[in-house]
Design a protein around this motif. Structure first.
Motif, short mmCIF file in Angstrom:
data_model
loop_
_atom_site.label_atom_id
_atom_site.label_comp_id
_atom_site.label_asym_id
_atom_site.label_seq_id
_atom_site.Cartn_x
_atom_site.Cartn_y
_atom_site.Cartn_z
N GLY A 73 11.86 11.62 5.70
CA GLY A 73 12.50 11.06 6.88
C GLY A 73 11.70 9.89 7.43
N ARG A 74 12.24 9.25 8.48
CA ARG A 74 11.59 8.05 9.01
C ARG A 74 10.98 8.25 10.39
NH1 ARG A 74 15.92 3.41 6.90
NH2 ARG A 74 15.55 3.83 4.65
N VAL A 75 10.94 9.48 10.87
CA VAL A 75 10.40 9.70 12.21
C VAL A 75 8.93 9.31 12.28
CG1 VAL A 75 9.90 12.14 11.72
CG2 VAL A 75 10.17 11.37 14.09
N SER A 76 8.17 9.56 11.21
CA SER A 76 6.76 9.21 11.21
C SER A 76 6.55 7.70 11.21
CB SER A 76 6.07 9.84 10.00
OG SER A 76 4.68 9.59 10.02
N ALA A 77 7.37 6.99 10.42
CA ALA A 77 7.28 5.53 10.39
C ALA A 77 7.67 4.94 11.74
CB ALA A 77 8.18 4.97 9.28
N ILE A 78 8.68 5.50 12.38
CA ILE A 78 9.12 5.01 13.68
C ILE A 78 8.06 5.27 14.74
CG2 ILE A 78 10.82 5.40 15.52
CD1 ILE A 78 12.89 5.88 13.26
N PHE A 79 7.48 6.47 14.74
CA PHE A 79 6.40 6.78 15.68
C PHE A 79 5.22 5.83 15.47
CE2 PHE A 79 2.34 8.82 16.54
CZ PHE A 79 2.49 9.27 17.85
N THR A 80 4.83 5.61 14.23
CA THR A 80 3.70 4.73 13.93
C THR A 80 3.99 3.31 14.40
OG1 THR A 80 3.06 6.07 12.02
CG2 THR A 80 2.29 3.79 12.07
N GLY A 137 1.62 10.44 13.19
CA GLY A 137 0.90 9.18 13.02
C GLY A 137 0.36 9.00 11.61
N LEU A 138 0.60 7.85 11.01
CA LEU A 138 0.07 7.55 9.68
C LEU A 138 -1.36 7.04 9.84
CD1 LEU A 138 3.15 5.74 8.11
CD2 LEU A 138 2.47 8.12 7.85
N ASN A 139 -2.32 7.82 9.34
CA ASN A 139 -3.72 7.45 9.54
C ASN A 139 -4.47 7.21 8.23
OD1 ASN A 139 -3.92 10.02 8.55
ND2 ASN A 139 -4.88 10.91 10.39
N TYR A 154 0.86 -1.19 0.00
CA TYR A 154 0.00 0.00 0.00
C TYR A 154 0.89 1.24 0.00
CZ TYR A 154 -3.37 -3.49 1.62
OH TYR A 154 -4.15 -4.62 1.74
N ASP A 155 0.38 2.29 -0.59
CA ASP A 155 1.12 3.55 -0.58
C ASP A 155 0.58 4.45 0.52
OD1 ASP A 155 -1.17 3.83 -2.73
OD2 ASP A 155 -0.73 5.86 -2.03
N VAL A 156 1.43 5.34 1.01
CA VAL A 156 1.06 6.26 2.07
C VAL A 156 1.66 7.62 1.76
CG1 VAL A 156 3.07 5.71 3.50
CG2 VAL A 156 1.00 6.58 4.59
N GLN A 157 0.97 8.67 2.18
CA GLN A 157 1.44 10.04 1.96
C GLN A 157 2.05 10.57 3.25
OE1 GLN A 157 1.35 11.46 -1.15
NE2 GLN A 157 0.59 9.45 -1.77
N LEU A 198 -4.59 4.73 15.57
CA LEU A 198 -4.06 5.76 14.68
C LEU A 198 -5.01 6.14 13.55
CD1 LEU A 198 -0.32 4.66 14.41
CD2 LEU A 198 -1.22 6.67 15.58
N LEU A 199 -5.98 5.31 13.29
CA LEU A 199 -6.94 5.62 12.24
C LEU A 199 -7.67 6.93 12.54
CD1 LEU A 199 -8.49 4.78 9.66
CD2 LEU A 199 -10.04 3.47 11.13
N PHE A 200 -7.84 7.22 13.83
CA PHE A 200 -8.56 8.43 14.24
C PHE A 200 -7.63 9.47 14.86
CE2 PHE A 200 -11.25 4.64 14.85
CZ PHE A 200 -12.20 4.89 13.88
N SER A 201 -6.33 9.33 14.63
CA SER A 201 -5.36 10.21 15.26
C SER A 201 -5.18 11.51 14.48
CB SER A 201 -4.01 9.49 15.39
OG SER A 201 -3.04 10.36 15.95
N ASP A 202 -4.97 12.59 15.22
CA ASP A 202 -4.65 13.88 14.63
C ASP A 202 -3.19 14.25 14.81
OD1 ASP A 202 -7.24 14.43 13.70
OD2 ASP A 202 -7.88 15.14 15.68
#
Length: 316
Positions: A232-239, A202-204, A162-165, A194-198
């Motif tokens: 960067g990878r900070v978002s992937a690491i947080f998720t 977080g990748l939602n 899957y792709d993510v933005q 995370l689906l409902f995260s702001d």
């Protein structure tokens, strides 16, 4: 004269009782034969159905057993896959993992309760290997390039990608971490859907079903790029950190691997959300963490946080 002639021409026909009995006997034999044939047919039909039902039940049971307790890859097959995946070739680049890194991740997959759920950030040279090593488990890949993800799936139908933005920039990593610290009791808390995260980290926008899965192993090997405007990878690491701590069932522990852990931004991001106390091993370019799920209402990623905010380089 007419009467006498009539009387003389009259003939008496008598049927012997034996002839009547013979016809009745034939009919009885025919009836008995038909009854026997019908009974034999019904018994054969019932037996066949029972045999088919038992065979089907046994097949379904065996399938269910194999699904819940899948047979791991034989050791020779495993060694061959790892060998050829790590052998340098004419097209090898610095993005390929070393044999030591491959073996470390492979060992975690071998120890994973079956069936294993593996989440990988980034499509790479090792993508087919991860899918093969997680034999009969579920392996999902997340990539930042929509076209490459679609192309890779088209060329390899067995791959689920899957792709993510990403909305982050490498140059903003320090500010993103500082904001997440301030919101750790609200939008950026460690236990949440995370689906409902702001939370910006977080990748939602992944498929809804992926947020319901209990991930056993997570590998952060993407997104690609180490220039200032790269995500960067900070978002992937947080998720990855939130998914591991928000598990509802299954194994309480999750192995999280961060490739390129030797770079400052990835190391600092990992220590911020995956935490030093969960670091099992860091050698070369791979960081290995083991996280345990947390209770609802937890607001602290790490017990002791002494990490300084990163100053990302313009390139690496």
């Amino acid at each position: 004269m007419k009467n006498n002639t009539s009387n003389n021409n009259t003939k008496l026909i008598l049927l012997h009782p034996y002839i009547q009995k013979q016809g009745t006997s034939h009919r009885l034999w025919l009836l008995a034969f038909l009854s026997f044939f019908t009974l034999a047919f019904l018994l054969t039909l019932i037996y066949t159905r029972q045999s088919t039902a038992l065979t089907t039940s046994a097949t379904v049971t065996a399938t269910a057993i194999n699904h819940h307790h899948p047979t791991p890859l034989p050791d020779p097959v495993l060694k061959a896959l790892l060998h050829y995946a790590s052998t340098p070739n004419a097209t090898a680049t610095a993005d390929h993992m070393s044999a030591a890194d491959l073996k470390t991740i492979s060992a975690a997959l071998r120890q994973c309760p079956a069936p294993c759920n593996l989440l990988v950030f980034g499509l790479s040279h090792e993508t087919l290997l991860w899918n093969a090593l997680n034999h009969r488990g579920r392996t999902v890949f997340i990539d930042e390039n929509r076209y490459y993800a679609a192309y890779f799936e088209e060329q390899n139908p067995e791959i689920e990608a899957y792709d993510v933005q990403y909305t982050t920039k490498l140059s903003e990593t320090g500010d993103l971490i500082a904001t997440a610290r301030e919101l750790s009791r609200n939008e950026c808390r460690p236990v949440q859907n995370l689906l409902f995260s702001d939370c910006k980290l977080g990748l939602n926008d992944l498929p809804n079903q992926l947020y319901e899965l209990d991930w056993d192993v997570i590998l952060v090997d993407g997104p690609r790029g180490y220039w200032a405007d790269a995500p960067g990878r900070v978002s992937a690491i947080f998720t990855a950190a939130v998914l591991a701590r928000s598990k509802k069932g299954g194994n309480a522990k999750t192995h999280v691997f961060v490739h390129d852990f030797n770079t400052e931004v990835d190391r600092v991001s990992s220590e911020e959300f995956l935490c030093k106390e969960n670091l099992v091993k860091a050698k070369g370019r791979l960081g290995h963490f083991v996280l345990e799920r947390m209770e609802e209402g937890s607001f602290q990623f790490c017990r002791n946080r002494t990490t300084a905010l990163p100053v990302p380089a313009s390139s690496s």
